[in-house]
Design a protein around this motif. Structure first.
Motif, short mmCIF file in Angstrom:
data_model
loop_
_atom_site.label_atom_id
_atom_site.label_comp_id
_atom_site.label_asym_id
_atom_site.label_seq_id
_atom_site.Cartn_x
_atom_site.Cartn_y
_atom_site.Cartn_z
N ALA A 189 0.85 -1.20 0.00
CA ALA A 189 0.00 0.00 0.00
C ALA A 189 0.88 1.24 0.00
CB ALA A 189 -0.90 0.00 1.22
N GLN A 190 0.51 2.20 -0.84
CA GLN A 190 1.33 3.41 -0.93
C GLN A 190 0.64 4.54 -0.19
OE1 GLN A 190 3.06 4.19 -4.82
NE2 GLN A 190 2.32 2.18 -5.45
N TYR A 191 1.26 5.00 0.88
CA TYR A 191 0.70 6.08 1.69
C TYR A 191 1.20 7.42 1.17
CZ TYR A 191 -1.58 3.18 5.18
OH TYR A 191 -2.43 2.33 5.81
N ILE A 192 0.27 8.31 0.87
CA ILE A 192 0.63 9.65 0.38
C ILE A 192 0.08 10.66 1.38
CG2 ILE A 192 0.41 11.31 -1.50
CD1 ILE A 192 -0.33 8.79 -3.27
N ARG A 193 0.96 11.48 1.95
CA ARG A 193 0.50 12.39 3.00
C ARG A 193 -0.09 13.65 2.38
NH1 ARG A 193 1.51 16.36 6.65
NH2 ARG A 193 0.91 15.86 8.79
N GLY A 194 -1.40 13.79 2.48
CA GLY A 194 -2.06 14.97 1.93
C GLY A 194 -3.52 14.68 1.66
N ARG A 195 -4.28 15.76 1.48
CA ARG A 195 -5.70 15.58 1.16
C ARG A 195 -5.88 15.54 -0.35
NH1 ARG A 195 -9.71 16.19 4.98
NH2 ARG A 195 -9.17 17.24 6.90
N VAL A 196 -6.96 14.91 -0.78
CA VAL A 196 -7.32 14.94 -2.19
C VAL A 196 -8.17 16.18 -2.41
CG1 VAL A 196 -8.70 13.80 -3.96
CG2 VAL A 196 -7.17 12.46 -2.51
N SER A 197 -7.79 16.99 -3.41
CA SER A 197 -8.51 18.24 -3.63
C SER A 197 -9.64 18.08 -4.63
CB SER A 197 -7.56 19.33 -4.10
OG SER A 197 -6.95 18.91 -5.30
N LYS A 198 -9.54 17.09 -5.54
CA LYS A 198 -10.56 16.97 -6.58
C LYS A 198 -10.57 15.55 -7.14
CE LYS A 198 -12.36 19.71 -10.43
NZ LYS A 198 -13.67 19.83 -9.78
N ILE A 199 -11.77 15.06 -7.42
CA ILE A 199 -11.91 13.80 -8.13
C ILE A 199 -12.82 14.05 -9.32
CG2 ILE A 199 -12.74 11.41 -8.00
CD1 ILE A 199 -12.25 11.54 -4.96
N PHE A 200 -12.36 13.68 -10.51
CA PHE A 200 -13.23 13.82 -11.68
C PHE A 200 -13.00 12.66 -12.63
CE2 PHE A 200 -9.88 15.29 -14.51
CZ PHE A 200 -8.97 15.87 -13.64
N LYS A 201 -13.93 12.49 -13.54
CA LYS A 201 -13.91 11.32 -14.40
C LYS A 201 -13.30 11.68 -15.74
CE LYS A 201 -16.54 7.19 -14.86
NZ LYS A 201 -17.75 6.47 -14.63
N GLU A 202 -12.41 10.82 -16.22
CA GLU A 202 -11.87 10.99 -17.56
C GLU A 202 -11.91 9.63 -18.21
OE1 GLU A 202 -8.70 14.50 -17.72
OE2 GLU A 202 -7.87 12.62 -18.45
N GLY A 203 -12.82 9.46 -19.14
CA GLY A 203 -13.00 8.15 -19.75
C GLY A 203 -13.46 7.16 -18.71
N ASP A 204 -12.66 6.12 -18.57
CA ASP A 204 -13.01 5.05 -17.65
C ASP A 204 -12.43 5.30 -16.25
OD1 ASP A 204 -14.27 2.73 -17.16
OD2 ASP A 204 -12.55 1.45 -17.70
N LYS A 205 -11.58 6.31 -16.15
CA LYS A 205 -10.79 6.50 -14.93
C LYS A 205 -11.32 7.64 -14.06
CE LYS A 205 -7.24 3.61 -15.60
NZ LYS A 205 -6.80 2.61 -14.62
N LEU A 206 -11.09 7.50 -12.77
CA LEU A 206 -11.36 8.59 -11.83
C LEU A 206 -10.02 9.26 -11.53
CD1 LEU A 206 -13.70 6.59 -9.49
CD2 LEU A 206 -14.40 8.64 -10.73
N ILE A 207 -9.92 10.53 -11.90
CA ILE A 207 -8.65 11.23 -11.69
C ILE A 207 -8.68 11.88 -10.31
CG2 ILE A 207 -7.01 12.89 -12.65
CD1 ILE A 207 -7.82 10.63 -14.60
N CYS A 208 -7.75 11.49 -9.46
CA CYS A 208 -7.67 12.06 -8.11
C CYS A 208 -6.48 13.01 -8.07
CB CYS A 208 -7.46 10.97 -7.08
SG CYS A 208 -8.75 9.74 -7.11
N LYS A 209 -6.78 14.29 -7.83
CA LYS A 209 -5.69 15.26 -7.72
C LYS A 209 -5.50 15.61 -6.26
CE LYS A 209 -5.40 17.57 -12.16
NZ LYS A 209 -4.00 17.30 -12.44
N GLY A 210 -4.25 15.57 -5.83
CA GLY A 210 -3.98 15.90 -4.43
C GLY A 210 -2.58 16.42 -4.29
N GLU A 211 -2.17 16.58 -3.04
CA GLU A 211 -0.84 17.09 -2.80
C GLU A 211 -0.10 16.10 -1.92
OE1 GLU A 211 -0.70 20.58 -0.44
OE2 GLU A 211 1.38 21.04 -0.93
#
Lengths: 282, 659
Positions: free
Chosen positions: B452-474
C-alpha cells in the motif's frame, strides 16, 4: 368613518351594561371623572347605573388590566375595557398564569393615543385580544425610534453611565409604585416585600436602591410589554423604561425580533428550555 | 451558637507551596463562630480523617469547613467520614483552595489572601447549613437498552446474564447494527459476522431478553429506578407470532429498491428480511414501496404465505413499561459526504464509494458475493485510491474531531484489495496515521509491506476521464502535486451520531455536545454515566470508537446497571429543590426550565383572606430532581430553594466576601 370620542364612550357604556346584564360579570373596569377635568381615574362599574359614569377621553391613561389581580380567585368574571396596551398586559398575565381567560370578558377599544408621552411610540393601537371590539381597526405604525434613546445612551462610557444611574437611583424612595403598576410584576409576594431573606435591603441608600433597580429590570426584562406605566407612576421621575428598553434591545439583538404580550404561545426568551439550546458549557 | 471547625489541607505541596496555610488557619480562628482551625498535610488520608474526627469530639464541633481540593474530588469522602460522627454529613462545606486558588496563582501573598476569602465564605455558608437526610425509593429491576448494535447487544447480554430482565429497542427490523455489515475486523481479520451473529442469536434466545425491533422510544417519564417508557412499535405488516421466516414472500415480491443493509449496492424487495443472519429472522413490509400499501395492487405475499401471516392493516402500536435503568446505545451514522464534498463528485460517480459500501462489496454474503468489482460496470479495479479524513478533522467542511476507526479500516481495506486482486495498486491519502491500539501499528506496518502506498495529503478533486477517476492531491512530504488515475475510490467518511439523537436525548433529559455526541457525567471518572441518574451510555453514541472499545464500554455500562438494579431500594440525594408553596405564584416558569422534568404545577387547598380557595403551585418530584438549581435561579419570588445551597447561604457567602 372613525367613531367620535363620544360615540366610543356611549358604546363602552352600552357594552358594559350588556356584560353586566349577562349576570356572569361582577364589575366592569374602566375610567371615570375626577374633580380635575384633565385627570381620569380607574373605575369599577358594578351596576347598570354606574356604567353611565364610565368615560372615554384622552385623559383615560391608567392601565386597566392589572386591577384584575386584586381578586385572584374571583367568583364571577371581570369585564375589562382594554386598549392595545391593556390587551398586551392581559396576555402577559395570562402567559404568567396569573389570570384565567375564562374569568375575563374583554371589551377591546381601538385607541389613537392619550395625553401620555409613551403613546407616541405605540405599535399596537388595536387590541390584540378581546371578546368584543369597539371602533374600526386602524393600521399599526412601526416605531423606528423604539431603541433610539438606548442606542444613544449606549455610546456613553461606563463611568458616565454609572454616574447617571447612581444619580437617578439616589432619588428612589422605595415606594414600589413602578412595581405596583407593572403588569409583569405579578408575583403573589414580591421579593422586595420579603423580610429576612437577604434579597432586598429596606434602607433607602445608594446600594439598596440600585439593587432594587437592577433586580426589577431583570425580573421584567424579557416580559415587559412596554406600556410605560412604571415610568409614568414614578413620583421621583426616574427614567425606568430606559432600563427595560435596554434589556429588550439586547434580547432583540441576541434572539431576533421580540415583543411581549402577543397572543401567541411563545415563552419569554429567558424563561424557557428547548432541546435546541446549545449546552457546550456542560 | 454554631461551633465551626476549619481544616486546611496542604495537599502535599499542591496547596502549601502557593498558599501560606498556617496564615489561613490563623485568619480562620478569628472568623465568627469558629471554635477550632488547623492544617494537615493530607486531609483526605486516613490519619487526616482520624484527626478531623478527634477534633470534632475534642472541641465539640457541630459543623466543619474543609479547605482543600474541588468538592468534586473529595466532598463525598468527607461526607462518608462524617457518617461515623455526631455531625450530619451535610453540615460540611468545602472551600476549594486548590483548583480555584493554588493551582491558578503564583503570587503567594495574594493567593493566601484569596484562600482566606474562600474560607471566609465557606464559614459564612456552613453557619446556615441544616442537617439533611437521604430518603429511599424502590427500584424496578428491569433495564431498557436503546439500540441493538454490538454495544446494545453486549450490554443487554451482560445485564441479562446477571439475572435481570432486559428489553432491547431497535429501530431497524433486525438487531446487529453496523458490526454485522462489516466483512473483517482489524487487526485480527476475524470475520465480523462470524463473531457478532452468535451474540445476536444469544440475545434473541436469552430468557431474560425481550427484543423489540422496528421500535422506537416515544416517551420517557419517571426517574432513576422508576422509569416509565412508552415504546412505539412501527407496523410490520407481518404477524411474527405466525411467521416461520420461510422467506417465500420475499422471493415472490415484484418490487426492488436499494438495500439499506448493502448500503445501496444491490436491491431488496418490499417485504424483506434485512440480511441472512437477521434476528429476528422474519420479514417486514416497507410501507413506502409496497405496491399493496401504496397503490392497493399486487398482494402476492399474502397469497403465497402458507401461514396467512401477512396483515396489510397492521398499525403502529404503543406500549408502556417500567424500567429501573436505561442504557443509551444509539450508535453512529456516516456523514453525508456527498453534500460536504462536491469536489469528490458529490455522489455522481458510482465508483466513489464509502468504506462501509466497500465492506459490503468485499463481504462473501454481500451483493457481489465478496468479489471486489466496480459498482458502475462490474469490472475488477486495478488502481484504488483510499481517501482518509473525509468529513473528519476538517473544521471548514466537516467535523473537527478524529473519527478514530478510519485509519485502521483503511489499512484493512488496502490489505484486502492487495490480497484479493493480484497486481493491484492501492494509494492511501492521509493526514496522519493513528494506530493507538493493541496490534494496530503492526497491522499498519504489514499493510505497507503488502505494497500500500501512503501519500500524506488531502485529495482536492476527483473527476472522471474516460473510464478512470482522476484524483488530484498534494503530497505534502514531497511538496508537489500528485495525480492518480484510479478505477475506484474509497472514502473513509467520518462517524456522526444517529440522526435522531437530539430527540432521544431530549426525551431522556441527557445532554449532548456541539457535535451531538452524548455527554458523559465525567470524562474520566464517570465515563459511562450521564448527567441523569439511572441513564447510562455505551458505544459510539458517546463518540467515535472501534469495536473493542465499544464492547468494553458496554460491559462497563452493564456493570453500572447491575450495581443499581442489585438493590431493592436506593438512596436519593437530599440536595434538591424545595418550593415554599405559600409564596409561590404558580407562574410555572420553573416547570419550563427544568431539564429533568422534575417540577410540575399542582393544585393545593389554600386561603385568600377568609375564603377557602384552590391554589396552583409548583411541586418538586424528589426522585427526578438532580439539584441543578435552574428553577431556583428562575423563580422571581425566590420561593424555590436548593437544599444545601439555599438563597440565604449564597447571600451569606456574598456578604462575607464583600465585607
Amino acid at each position: 368613518m372613525a367613531l367620535s370620542e363620544k360615540d366610543i364612550e356611549l358604546k363602552i357604556r352600552e357594552e358594559a351594561k350588556k356584560a353586566l346584564a349577562t349576570g356572569e360579570v361582577s364589575c366592569v373596569i374602566g375610567w371615570t371623572t375626577t374633580r380635575f377635568p384633565d385627570k381620569m381615574k380607574p373605575f369599577f362599574a358594578e351596576t347598570e347605573a354606574e356604567c353611565d359614569e364610565l368615560v372615554w377621553n384622552k385623559y383615560c391613561i391608567n392601565g386597566t388590566a392589572k386591577y384584575a389581580l386584586d381578586d385572584r380567585y374571583p367568583s364571577k368574571k371581570f369585564a375589562i375595557i382594554a386598549r392595545g396596551c391593556d390587551s398586551r398586559a392581559i396576555n402577559r398575565m395570562l402567559k404568567d398564569k396569573q389570570l384565567l381567560r375564562e374569568n375575563l370578558y374583554i371589551i377591546g377599544v381601538v385607541c389613537d393615543g392619550k395625553e401620555n408621552p409613551i403613546c407616541e411610540e405605540c405599535q399596537h393601537k388595536n387590541p390584540l385580544t378581546y371578546d368584543v371590539l369597539i371602533g374600526e381597526p386602524v393600521p399599526e405604525q412601526i416605531d423606528e425610534k423604539r431603541f433610539a434613546e438606548v442606542e444613544a445612551f449606549e455610546k456613553l462610557s461606563p463611568d458616565e453611565k454609572y454616574e447617571y444611574w447612581a444619580k437617578q437611583y439616589d432619588k428612589c424612595i422605595h415606594c414600589y409604585a413602578c412595581r405596583n403598576a407593572c403588569p409583569a410584576c405579578n408575583c403573589v409576594e414580591c421579593y422586595a416585600d420579603q423580610y429576612r431573606t437577604g434579597w432586598q435591603g429596606k434602607a433607602s441608600d445608594r446600594i439598596q436602591n440600585q439593587v432594587y433597580g437592577l433586580t426589577r429590570a431583570f425580573h421584567v426584562g424579557d416580559r415587559c410589554i412596554e406600556c410605560g406605566e412604571c415610568e409614568r407612576v414614578c413620583p421621583m421621575g426616574l427614567p425606568i423604561m430606559r432600563q427595560t428598553r435596554k434589556m429588550l434591545k439586547d434580547i432583540n439583538d441576541l434572539f431576533g425580533d421580540y415583543e411581549c404580550g402577543m397572543p401567541d404561545d411563545a415563552m419569554p426568551v429567558l424563561g424557557g428550555y428547548t432541546l435546541a439550546d446549545p449546552d457546550e458549557f456542560m | 451558637m454554631a461551633r465551626i471547625g476549619v481544616f486546611i489541607c496542604h495537599c502535599g505541596t499542591n496547596i502549601a507551596a502557593t498558599v501560606d496555610v498556617e496564615a489561613v488557619a490563623a485568619a480562620a480562628r478569628e472568623f465568627p463562630n469558629v471554635a477550632f482551625a488547623t492544617t494537615y498535610k493530607y486531609m483526605c488520608s486516613e490519619p487526616g480523617q482520624a484527626m478531623i474526627k478527634e477534633s470534632i469530639e475534642d472541641y465539640n464541633l457541630d459543623r466543619i469547613v474543609i479547605a482543600s481540593c474541588s468538592p468534586r474530588m473529595h466532598e463525598l469522602t468527607f461526607r462518608k467520614m462524617l457518617k461515623g460522627t455526631k455531625i450530619n454529613p451535610y453540615m460540611l462545606e468545602i472551600a476549594n483552595i486548590r483548583e480555584q486558588c493554588a493551582w491558578v496563582h503564583t503570587d503567594r501573598a495574594k493567593a493566601t489572601e484569596k484562600a482566606i476569602d474562600h474560607v471566609k465564605m465557606a464559614v459564612a455558608k456552613v453557619g446556615k447549613d441544616k442537617p439533611l437526610t437521604t430518603s429511599t425509593i424502590p427500584i424496578t429491576k428491569r433495564a431498557l437498552v436503546i439500540g441493538g448494535g454490538i454495544a446494545g447487544i453486549q450490554a443487554a447480554l451482560d445485564i441479562a446474564d446477571a439475572g435481570f430482565d432486559v428489553t432491547i429497542v431497535e429501530k431497524e427490523p433486525s438487531i446487529g447494527g453496523h458490526m454485522v455489515m462489516l466483512d473483517k475486523t482489524f487487526p485480527t481479520m476475524d470475520c465480523s459476522a462470524c463473531i457478532s451473529t452468535p451474540k445476536m442469536v444469544d440475545a434473541g434466545a436469552h430468557p431474560n431478553i425481550t427484543l423489540k425491533t422496528s421500535c422506537e422510544v416515544e416517551k420517557v417519564e419517571g426517574y432513576v429506578g422508576n422509569f416509565e417508557v412508552t415504546i412505539k412499535e412501527k407496523a410490520k405488516y407481518v404477524n411474527h407470532d405466525l411467521c416461520t421466516g420461510c422467506g417465500l414472500c420475499q422471493t415472490k415480491c415484484p418490487t426492488k429498491v436499494p438495500s439499506e443493509f448493502n448500503q445501496g449496492i444491490g436491491t431488496r424487495p418490499a417485504i424483506y428480511i434485512p440480511f441472512a443472519q437477521a434476528v429476528p429472522s422474519k420479514p417486514v413490509i416497507d410501507p413506502t414501496c409496497c405496491l399493496k400499501l401504496t397503490k392497493d395492487k399486487c398482494g402476492i405475499c399474502e397469497k403465497v404465505c402458507p401461514l396467512q401471516a401477512i396483515n396489510y392493516k397492521d398499525e403502529t402500536k404503543y406500549t408502556t413499561e417500567k424500567y429501573g435503568a436505561i442504557v443509551v446505545a444509539t450508535g453512529y451514522e456516516l456523514v453525508d459526504w456527498a453534500k460536504m464534498y462536491p469536489e469528490y463528485g458529490g455522489g455522481k460517480y458510482a465508483d466513489v464509494i464509502t468504506g462501509l459500501q466497500f465492506e459490503r462489496l468485499v463481504n462473501a454474503s454481500g451483493p457481489t458475493e465478496g468479489h471486489i468489482v466496480r459498482p458502475s460496470d462490474g469490472k475488477e479495479p486495478k488502481d484504488v485510491v483510499i481517501v482518509k479524513c473525509v468529513g473528519s478533522r476538517d473544521q471548514n467542511k466537516g467535523k473537527s474531531y478524529c473519527s478514530r476507526a478510519c485509519c485502521m479500516y483503511s489499512a484493512k481495506h488496502a490489505h484486502q484489495i492487495l490480497d484479493k486482486i493480484p497486481g493491484s495498486n492501492v494509494y492511501i491519502f492521509y493526514m496522519d496515521v493513528r494506530t493507538p491500539g493493541k496490534g494496530y501499528e503492526e497491522f499498519y506496518d504489514n499493510t505497507r509491506a503488502d505494497g500500500a502506498q501512503y501519500i500524506r495529503g488531502r485529495v482536492s478533486k476527483i473527476f472522471k476521464e474516460g473510464d478512470k477517476l482522476i484524483c488530484k492531491g498534494e503530497d505534502t512530504l514531497l511538496g508537489k502535486q500528485v495525480t492518480v488515475e484510479a478505477d475506484m475510490v474509497i472514502l473513509a467518511t467520518a462517524m456522526e451520531p444517529a440522526a435522531n439523537i437530539a430527540d432521544v436525548a431530549g426525551k431522556l433529559g441527557i445532554s449532548i455536545d456541539s457535535d451531538r455526541w452524548v455527554t458523559e457525567a465525567h470524562p474520566k471518572l464517570r465515563p459511562v454515566e450521564t448527567q441523569t441518574g439511572g441513564v447510562f451510555l455505551c458505544g459510539t453514541c458517546q463518540g467515535p470508537k472501534d469495536i473493542p472499545d465499544t464492547v468494553a464500554q458496554a460491559g462497563a455500562a452493564a456493570a453500572k446497571v447491575m450495581a443499581l438494579l442489585n438493590h431493592d431500594e436506593m438512596e436519593t440525594s437530599p440536595m434538591i429543590s424545595s418550593v415554599d408553596q405559600t409564596k409561590c405564584s404558580g407562574c410555572g416558569y420553573c416547570v419550563e426550565v427544568c431539564p429533568y422534568k422534575a417540577i410540575s404545577l399542582i393544585q393545593v387547598p389554600g386561603r385568600d383572606g377568609n375564603r377557602k380557595v384552590t391554589k396552583t403551585v409548583a411541586d418538586v418530584n424528589s426522585g427526578l430532581c438532580q439539584g441543578c438549581g435552574c428553577c431556583a435561579a428562575t423563580c422571581r419570588t425566590g420561593c424555590i430553594d436548593l437544599k444545601g445551597y439555599t438563597n440565604e447561604q449564597i447571600l451569606k457567602e456574598v456578604d462575607a466576601l464583600c465585607q
